[in-house]
Design an enzyme around this catalytic site. Structure first.
Site, mmCIF file in Angstrom:
data_model
loop_
_atom_site.group_PDB
_atom_site.id
_atom_site.type_symbol
_atom_site.label_atom_id
_atom_site.label_comp_id
_atom_site.label_asym_id
_atom_site.label_seq_id
_atom_site.Cartn_x
_atom_site.Cartn_y
_atom_site.Cartn_z
ATOM 1 N N ASN A 63 -17.751 17.713 -16.624
ATOM 2 C CA ASN A 63 -16.946 18.496 -15.819
ATOM 3 C C ASN A 63 -15.469 18.018 -15.182
ATOM 4 O O ASN A 63 -15.024 18.373 -14.487
ATOM 5 C CB ASN A 63 -17.767 19.001 -14.272
ATOM 6 C CG ASN A 63 -19.227 19.314 -14.634
ATOM 7 O OD1 ASN A 63 -19.213 19.920 -15.477
ATOM 8 N ND2 ASN A 63 -20.011 18.813 -13.655
ATOM 9 N N ASP B 202 0.949 -1.066 -0.062
ATOM 10 C CA ASP B 202 0.019 0.083 -0.117
ATOM 11 C C ASP B 202 0.969 1.153 0.104
ATOM 12 O O ASP B 202 2.009 1.204 0.123
ATOM 13 C CB ASP B 202 -1.164 0.063 1.332
ATOM 14 C CG ASP B 202 -2.229 0.620 0.839
ATOM 15 O OD1 ASP B 202 -2.216 1.781 0.125
ATOM 16 O OD2 ASP B 202 -3.231 -0.040 1.185
ATOM 17 N N TYR C 211 -13.817 5.922 -13.746
ATOM 18 C CA TYR C 211 -13.875 4.597 -12.789
ATOM 19 C C TYR C 211 -14.536 3.234 -13.593
ATOM 20 O O TYR C 211 -13.989 2.138 -13.506
ATOM 21 C CB TYR C 211 -14.423 4.909 -11.483
ATOM 22 C CG TYR C 211 -14.553 3.590 -10.519
ATOM 23 C CD1 TYR C 211 -13.421 3.474 -9.790
ATOM 24 C CD2 TYR C 211 -15.808 2.800 -10.303
ATOM 25 C CE1 TYR C 211 -13.482 2.454 -8.687
ATOM 26 C CE2 TYR C 211 -15.633 2.017 -9.573
ATOM 27 C CZ TYR C 211 -14.593 1.626 -8.506
ATOM 28 O OH TYR C 211 -14.618 0.703 -7.641
ATOM 29 N N ASN D 38 -5.947 -5.212 -6.006
ATOM 30 C CA ASN D 38 -6.738 -4.812 -5.346
ATOM 31 C C ASN D 38 -7.059 -3.228 -5.083
ATOM 32 O O ASN D 38 -7.889 -2.568 -4.987
ATOM 33 C CB ASN D 38 -6.840 -5.380 -3.852
ATOM 34 C CG ASN D 38 -7.832 -4.743 -2.981
ATOM 35 O OD1 ASN D 38 -9.302 -4.873 -3.001
ATOM 36 N ND2 ASN D 38 -7.297 -4.039 -2.170
ATOM 37 N N ALA D 39 -5.736 -2.735 -5.270
ATOM 38 C CA ALA D 39 -5.685 -1.204 -4.954
ATOM 39 C C ALA D 39 -6.348 -0.308 -6.144
ATOM 40 O O ALA D 39 -6.459 -0.688 -7.388
ATOM 41 C CB ALA D 39 -4.110 -0.833 -5.112
ATOM 42 N N LYS E 281 -12.684 -0.380 -14.502
ATOM 43 C CA LYS E 281 -13.448 -1.667 -13.936
ATOM 44 C C LYS E 281 -14.049 -2.301 -15.277
ATOM 45 O O LYS E 281 -14.013 -3.675 -15.101
ATOM 46 C CB LYS E 281 -14.568 -1.137 -12.905
ATOM 47 C CG LYS E 281 -13.888 -0.535 -11.507
ATOM 48 C CD LYS E 281 -12.643 -1.320 -10.840
ATOM 49 C CE LYS E 281 -12.068 -0.844 -9.905
ATOM 50 N NZ LYS E 281 -10.921 -1.636 -9.031
#
Lengths: 457, 457
Positions: free
Chosen positions: A309, A244, A363, A298-299, A367
């Site tokens: 915007n 991390d 995002y 996972n991060a 994904k």
């Protein structure tokens, strides 16, 4: 840029846009307390009935006999008041008319499925069947099982597994998937479809320590779902490299705490750094003999904004952390041989990557890209005997979702067949299943851990 | 057993089980009045901007120049206050980092997209790409476009089209799909993914009469969506064979009325009858020269019941009408050559077939089976130059949905990106697009006509 907790923000789906008006509703159904894994408990809450006529019923009866309380099929044998699970072999259904076997088997049994019961249907991968008749019938199973998942109550779940027709009669590659689905580890996996390939497999020495002796890399491991993944891996016998971002000056060392807790090692690292692969490799050399068996990407971060915007920084940061870094780590560690034969790669996708989400074009692209990464690398990795899969969490109870206003949170966590949010451990259990050595026939899957969320694409 | 109106009962998804508590909500968003097709109107409400750098932008500019008000790209040319549509060529995006081009193109333009605007992104079919980089990037487009669909307001829609990399630079097989998506005919198609193959195509003599001279068979045509399909086909120039059950003694002859209205012929027939194919063949010989060009398997029934309570009759009837009959009609008419080269088959699937639905294990199995039928027969039919596709309606405003209690109906019709139910004509327009001669590169698709419903799998 700081890789934060995996942040699914599934709740935003129901929060924003067409979902916002749902927040002020009434009359919320009461959820069942789900049975979850505890070492030593039997895998199911009651006996397992295996039915259906196909190529897997007999081999699976033999494989599961030792650890399960098997009862006779509905043609004879002991009948259970409360089944812990029903496993139906649908690989023998080769015509649409033959679907009647589902009705014949399930209808008289359903009232006897107990709380947190497990229903699993195993069919043949439709696109790999020989005849149109068989392909149609097998594809129909998906509508059947997803509907049954919405009918079952009290924490019972329904899953569909498509097995490659090339799998040999013994079909040992199927066993790890069935043991996951026919256990408390899959408490929050409902209404999903798994694809299992033709490879055979060997059972681990101990199904309760499947990762014994393995080295696992988990990014974003300091807290949240990442920390839970590390804990479950350690429980299953793995040594965990916890990665991390370094904590800011004066802040608690969450990463170090996780690593200590799981008896693993900590590596403070920005996964987007140019030398990330090299630093992980160095760390493995220093602490773990230079090799790893499992990589969990996972991060992940969010930088939400309507696309109209959205500034460059928001777009770039999310792409870099959520998509470019996982690809680079995976390809880097595989190409160098640090992750070799028997290796496992698992990525975190998201409901947003499947259904899209307002305010998350960046995002959701990453994904969906994680699904693409899984599908794109699977063939090449298979040549090296490495699998790659992804999980897409639904509404998981975390500190993140705790911050959502009550009424909205209630809608988000209840809009699924189990009427509740999942726990971080539910995501971790699914990842541990993919990570297991016996799951070598399982690759290129993206599985939702969502309690059969009503939302989707 | 009587084939009734196509009955999607999408509302049940939100009515029943975990959705029931949603019925008592407040604060419903106001929907935009959607622009729909009228002969003579321009295809879009304003100018079309084509951007992006790939293999289709230039050919499509040339193909669309005559019928569209094309404006220059964002590097020059006339700027529009209110775009009617944005078409982005994403086939040039071959790495995840290259996704930035989406942000660069769309962010400055989105405020200028007008009501009922159309946004279309064209990419390359991920599984057919050459490199992992390209596959990941192309797969990411799905998360991006589905998110953007949830951000756009005032009736604007977003679609993603994946074009085969084998399509030649001119990519004329793409044109019918773009003309459908860049028009008022796709008013209720939002957040969907289309797959277009490599075949080239020829434009019809008149894009407003694409079915001129074609003979189309529509089952379940007496009323509802089936009758609307017949009307749209007739509008587009086709002769329609309207098939439905004979009306009971003394009841109005709805089938005859539809046939008369559309200038077609009526055939009273139970689609499950053993001699159904023969009777259709005889009818075609008598009235239409013995051949058909289009078959729409629209007839369908529901017999809802929880599986635990379902009798044999309910299971058998739904399988027979919704799945066995469509398969038999399709295979029968194709095998005999009645439906030959240039033929089109379109089936009705359902949201229940994708997501499952409580009380509809039988129905959902058939509607998932319809997707299987589409995928299973596509390769064999392609050898005969016949395409097969399916549509899955969302919440469509019909007499059926009118009967749902108000509050529940409101939830069902508003849980999508357009905040409203669709019209039967929206389903019919999608079917007419698949049926068009210029759609010969479009096969094995299942497309939802659902306003980007939030519900799914």
């Amino acid at each position: 840029m700081a890789p934060k907790l995996p942040n699914d923000l599934y709740a935003q789906v129901v929060l924003s846009g067409p979902g916002s008006f749902l927040a002020k509703q009434l009359g919320i159904p009461q959820p069942e307390t789900l049975r979850r894994y505890r070492p030593g408990d039997p895998p199911l809450a009651g006996p397992l009935l295996i039915g259906g006529e196909g190529r897997i019923a007999e081999p699976m009866r033999a494989a599961l006999a030792e650890d399960y309380d098997l009862v006779g099929n509905n043609l004879g044998g002991r009948w259970a008041d409360r089944f812990g699970g029903l496993l139906f072999d649908a690989t023998g259904i080769t015509t649409p008319a033959g679907l009647k076997a589902l009705h014949d088997f399930f209808t008289p049994l359903l009232r006897n499925v107990g709380p947190s019961g497990r229903i699993v249907v195993v069919g043949t991968t439709p696109e790999d069947t020989d005849s149109a008749d068989e392909r149609i019938a097998q594809r129909a199973l998906e509508g059947f099982t997803r509907s049954l998942g919405k009918e079952m109550q009290r924490g019972a779940t329904v899953s569909l597994v498509y097995l490659s027709p090339a799998a040999k009669p013994a079909a040992t590659g199927l066993e790890s998937t069935l043991r996951f689905l026919l256990s408390a580890k899959s408490a929050y996996v409902d209404g999903q479809v798994f694809y299992v390939g033709a490879a055979d497999s060997t059972a681990p020495a101990d199904w309760d320590k499947p990762l014994d002796g393995k080295v696992a890399i988990v990014t974003g491991a300091a807290r949240g779902i990442g920390a839970t993944i590390a804990e479950v891996f350690a429980r299953d016998g793995a040594k965990v490299v916890c990665i991390d971002m370094a904590a800011p000056e004066g802040a608690p060392d969450a990463l170090g705490e996780t690593a200590t807790k799981v008896g693993g090692t900590a590596l403070a690292l920005d996964v987007t750094a140019d030398d990330a692969v090299q630093r992980i490799t160095d760390h493995l050399l220093e602490h773990h003999g230079g090799k790893a068996d499992i990589l969990v990407n996972n991060a992940g971060i969010t930088r939400d904004k309507l696309l109209a915007n959205m500034d460059d920084a928001r777009w770039d940061a999310v792409i870099a952390v959520n998509l470019l870094a996982p690809q680079r780590l995976t390809e880097g560690l595989v190409d160098s041989g640090v992750l070799g034969a028997g290796g496992r790669v698992i990525g975190l996708s998201s409901m947003a990557g499947i259904a899209g989400n307002r305010g998350q074009t960046n995002y959701a692209a990453t994904k969906a890209g994680m699904i693409g990464l899984t599908e794109a690398l699977a063939p090449k990795l298979a040549e090296k005997d490495i699998t790659i899969n992804a999980v897409a969490p639904g509404f998981i109870e975390t500190k993140m979702t705790e911050a959502i206003p009550f009424a909205t949170r209630e809608v988000g966590r209840r809009m699924n067949s189990l009427f509740q949010g999942g726990q971080p451990v539910d995501v971790a259990e699914a990842i541990a299943y993919f990570a297991g050595p016996a799951s070598n026939a399982v690759t290129a899957n993206t599985i939702r851990v969502c309690g059969q969320a009503m939302l989707g694409a």
